[in-house]
Write a protein that holds these residues in place. Structure first.
Motif, PDB file in Angstrom:
ATOM      1  N   ALA A 171     -13.662 -15.260  -7.571  1.00 52.94           N
ATOM      2  CA  ALA A 171     -13.544 -15.724  -8.963  1.00 52.94           C
ATOM      3  C   ALA A 171     -13.546 -14.560  -9.953  1.00 52.94           C
ATOM      4  CB  ALA A 171     -14.661 -16.697  -9.297  1.00 52.94           C
ATOM      5  N   PHE A 172     -13.882 -13.355  -9.497  1.00 47.57           N
ATOM      6  CA  PHE A 172     -13.720 -12.160 -10.328  1.00 47.57           C
ATOM      7  C   PHE A 172     -12.311 -11.631 -10.059  1.00 47.57           C
ATOM      8  CE2 PHE A 172     -18.471 -11.918  -9.805  1.00 47.57           C
ATOM      9  CZ  PHE A 172     -18.763 -12.213 -11.127  1.00 47.57           C
ATOM     10  N   VAL A 173     -11.428 -11.808 -11.028  1.00 46.67           N
ATOM     11  CA  VAL A 173      -9.997 -11.620 -10.779  1.00 46.67           C
ATOM     12  C   VAL A 173      -9.464 -10.295 -11.330  1.00 46.67           C
ATOM     13  CG1 VAL A 173      -9.562 -14.101 -10.719  1.00 46.67           C
ATOM     14  CG2 VAL A 173      -9.394 -12.880 -12.895  1.00 46.67           C
ATOM     15  N   ASN A 174      -8.240  -9.993 -10.916  1.00 49.60           N
ATOM     16  CA  ASN A 174      -7.457  -8.831 -11.348  1.00 49.60           C
ATOM     17  C   ASN A 174      -8.073  -7.517 -10.882  1.00 49.60           C
ATOM     18  OD1 ASN A 174      -5.491 -10.411 -12.540  1.00 49.60           O
ATOM     19  ND2 ASN A 174      -6.438 -10.369 -14.563  1.00 49.60           N
ATOM     20  N   LEU A 175      -8.954  -6.932 -11.671  1.00 42.61           N
ATOM     21  CA  LEU A 175      -9.591  -5.668 -11.306  1.00 42.61           C
ATOM     22  C   LEU A 175     -11.092  -5.757 -11.519  1.00 42.61           C
ATOM     23  CD1 LEU A 175      -7.372  -2.856 -12.940  1.00 42.61           C
ATOM     24  CD2 LEU A 175      -7.473  -3.460 -10.516  1.00 42.61           C
ATOM     25  N   VAL A 176     -11.831  -5.092 -10.663  1.00 40.46           N
ATOM     26  CA  VAL A 176     -13.251  -4.832 -10.880  1.00 40.46           C
ATOM     27  C   VAL A 176     -13.363  -3.348 -11.214  1.00 40.46           C
ATOM     28  CG1 VAL A 176     -15.523  -4.708  -9.795  1.00 40.46           C
ATOM     29  CG2 VAL A 176     -14.011  -6.646  -9.310  1.00 40.46           C
ATOM     30  N   VAL A 177     -14.035  -3.036 -12.313  1.00 42.08           N
ATOM     31  CA  VAL A 177     -14.128  -1.650 -12.775  1.00 42.08           C
ATOM     32  C   VAL A 177     -15.590  -1.251 -12.932  1.00 42.08           C
ATOM     33  CG1 VAL A 177     -13.534  -0.031 -14.612  1.00 42.08           C
ATOM     34  CG2 VAL A 177     -11.890  -1.769 -13.919  1.00 42.08           C
ATOM     35  N   ILE A 178     -15.932  -0.094 -12.395  1.00 36.99           N
ATOM     36  CA  ILE A 178     -17.299   0.417 -12.457  1.00 36.99           C
ATOM     37  C   ILE A 178     -17.279   1.784 -13.132  1.00 36.99           C
ATOM     38  CG2 ILE A 178     -19.306   1.131 -11.103  1.00 36.99           C
ATOM     39  CD1 ILE A 178     -18.139  -0.714  -8.845  1.00 36.99           C
ATOM     40  N   LEU A 179     -17.992   1.903 -14.234  1.00 37.06           N
ATOM     41  CA  LEU A 179     -18.154   3.183 -14.916  1.00 37.06           C
ATOM     42  C   LEU A 179     -19.419   3.838 -14.374  1.00 37.06           C
ATOM     43  CD1 LEU A 179     -17.747   5.329 -17.184  1.00 37.06           C
ATOM     44  CD2 LEU A 179     -18.951   3.765 -18.722  1.00 37.06           C
ATOM     45  N   LEU A 180     -19.275   4.968 -13.710  1.00 39.97           N
ATOM     46  CA  LEU A 180     -20.447   5.696 -13.228  1.00 39.97           C
ATOM     47  C   LEU A 180     -21.067   6.432 -14.412  1.00 39.97           C
ATOM     48  CD1 LEU A 180     -22.228   6.520 -10.835  1.00 39.97           C
ATOM     49  CD2 LEU A 180     -20.723   8.481 -10.499  1.00 39.97           C
ATOM     50  N   ILE A 181     -22.335   6.150 -14.675  1.00 40.12           N
ATOM     51  CA  ILE A 181     -23.027   6.742 -15.816  1.00 40.12           C
ATOM     52  C   ILE A 181     -23.847   7.955 -15.414  1.00 40.12           C
ATOM     53  CG2 ILE A 181     -24.820   6.320 -17.557  1.00 40.12           C
ATOM     54  CD1 ILE A 181     -23.818   3.418 -17.655  1.00 40.12           C
TER      55      ILE A 181
ATOM     56  N   LEU B  16       3.382  -7.580 -12.575  1.00 44.60           N
ATOM     57  CA  LEU B  16       3.610  -7.732 -11.142  1.00 44.60           C
ATOM     58  C   LEU B  16       2.327  -8.038 -10.392  1.00 44.60           C
ATOM     59  CD1 LEU B  16       6.096  -4.794 -10.415  1.00 44.60           C
ATOM     60  CD2 LEU B  16       6.637  -7.220 -10.615  1.00 44.60           C
ATOM     61  N   PHE B  17       1.202  -7.498 -10.875  1.00 45.06           N
ATOM     62  CA  PHE B  17      -0.022  -7.572 -10.099  1.00 45.06           C
ATOM     63  C   PHE B  17      -1.123  -8.413 -10.729  1.00 45.06           C
ATOM     64  CE2 PHE B  17       1.812  -3.311  -9.084  1.00 45.06           C
ATOM     65  CZ  PHE B  17       2.392  -3.718  -7.889  1.00 45.06           C
ATOM     66  N   PHE B  18      -1.021  -8.727 -12.001  1.00 48.74           N
ATOM     67  CA  PHE B  18      -2.032  -9.531 -12.672  1.00 48.74           C
ATOM     68  C   PHE B  18      -1.449 -10.898 -13.015  1.00 48.74           C
ATOM     69  CE2 PHE B  18      -3.550  -5.260 -14.567  1.00 48.74           C
ATOM     70  CZ  PHE B  18      -4.181  -4.937 -13.368  1.00 48.74           C
ATOM     71  N   ASN B  19      -2.160 -11.955 -12.655  1.00 46.31           N
ATOM     72  CA  ASN B  19      -1.710 -13.304 -12.992  1.00 46.31           C
ATOM     73  C   ASN B  19      -2.117 -13.698 -14.397  1.00 46.31           C
ATOM     74  OD1 ASN B  19      -0.279 -14.410 -10.691  1.00 46.31           O
ATOM     75  ND2 ASN B  19      -2.183 -14.132  -9.565  1.00 46.31           N
ATOM     76  N   SER B  20      -2.966 -12.899 -15.020  1.00 46.75           N
ATOM     77  CA  SER B  20      -3.401 -13.154 -16.389  1.00 46.75           C
ATOM     78  C   SER B  20      -3.655 -11.807 -17.058  1.00 46.75           C
ATOM     79  CB  SER B  20      -4.677 -14.006 -16.408  1.00 46.75           C
ATOM     80  OG  SER B  20      -5.706 -13.381 -15.653  1.00 46.75           O
ATOM     81  N   ARG B  21      -3.743 -11.820 -18.371  1.00 46.45           N
ATOM     82  CA  ARG B  21      -4.000 -10.569 -19.083  1.00 46.45           C
ATOM     83  C   ARG B  21      -5.345  -9.983 -18.664  1.00 46.45           C
ATOM     84  NH1 ARG B  21      -6.311  -8.647 -24.038  1.00 46.45           N
ATOM     85  NH2 ARG B  21      -7.226 -10.692 -24.476  1.00 46.45           N
ATOM     86  N   LEU B  22      -5.370  -8.686 -18.448  1.00 47.38           N
ATOM     87  CA  LEU B  22      -6.595  -8.016 -18.039  1.00 47.38           C
ATOM     88  C   LEU B  22      -7.579  -8.010 -19.203  1.00 47.38           C
ATOM     89  CD1 LEU B  22      -7.980  -6.388 -15.763  1.00 47.38           C
ATOM     90  CD2 LEU B  22      -7.020  -4.317 -16.789  1.00 47.38           C
TER      91      LEU B  22
END
Length: 230
Positions: A139-149, A104-110
């Motif tokens: 141009a950065f699509v779907n989700l942006v994910v940040i792992l806090l280290i 539903l929310f992603f136009n391409s595989r994550l």
């Protein structure tokens, strides 16, 4: 490194609240803790930050974004970090499917293809931001994910480039911050966000995972505006 370096049962605490946050037009960001495998990931991440050569970025971009951090993106195919990013994208994709939401929310595989470490030193008195309010490129699509280290979260979403109506997104080391990316369905926009003043003497370190669009014209625009480094 072997496959044993990636937790075979890495688990994420994704729930309906996370989905609601991402779908909220006024929010668009949420925190997903890594439950199982968290300690190993953080140990390897902290070791990595001691070994790599970080590059300083422009103090201000051509679009007026203030930046006070260093970055590293020299990851190699098949190394721990590219495999971890693949693992996390698969896990998140599975979680969305469990909530009947992936298609539903992603136009391409994550699948994350742009990986980088960011290291923020303790802010100077004159610094207001680690990075000032902005939106990641479309141009950065779907989700942006940040792992806090390591270090404080110091992460905020807001309504505009001036930082109005800011809301802190609280995370601790080992948590993932998820944001809507470009081309997110339902016509929901990418959230403005920023890293605030870093008060901790040890600074802040994060690992960003983004997915570059399959659209060749948009990907070319992204490469042409690669103005990060000083």
């Amino acid at each position: 490194m072997t496959n044993d370096d990636i937790p075979k049962r890495l688990s994420l605490s994704f729930n309906a609240t996370n989905l609601n946050d991402l779908l909220d037009p006024e929010v668009g960001a949420t925190v997903v803790p890594i439950c199982r495998g968290r300690r190993t990931i953080l140990q390897k991440a902290r070791s990595l930050t001691k070994d790599v050569d970080f590059r300083p970025v422009m103090s201000q971009t051509p679009t007026g974004v203030a930046q006070n951090f260093q970055t590293f993106s020299g990851f190699e195919n098949g190394d721990y970090w590219t495999r971890l990013a693949c693992y996390i994208s698969n896990k998140l994709g599975d979680e969305f499917e469990k909530h009947n939401s992936g298609s539903l929310f992603f136009n391409s595989r994550l699948f994350f293809t742009d990986l980088s470490l960011q290291k923020y030193g303790q802010s100077k008195k004159s610094d207001e931001f680690g990075i000032s309010p902005h939106r990641d490129q479309s141009a950065f699509v779907n989700l942006v994910v940040i792992l806090l280290i390591s270090g404080p979260s110091s992460f905020f979403i807001c309504q505009d480039k001036q930082g109005n109506e800011r809301r802190e997104i609280l995370a601790k080391p080992g948590d993932l911050i998820l944001m809507r990316g470009g081309d997110f369905r339902c016509n929901l926009t990418r959230p403005y966000h920023f890293v605030g003043k870093v008060k901790d003497p040890n600074g802040r370190v994060s690992f960003s995972m983004r997915q570059v669009t399959d659209n060749p014209e948009e990907a070319l625009k992204l490469r042409r505006t690669s103005w990060v480094f000083g």
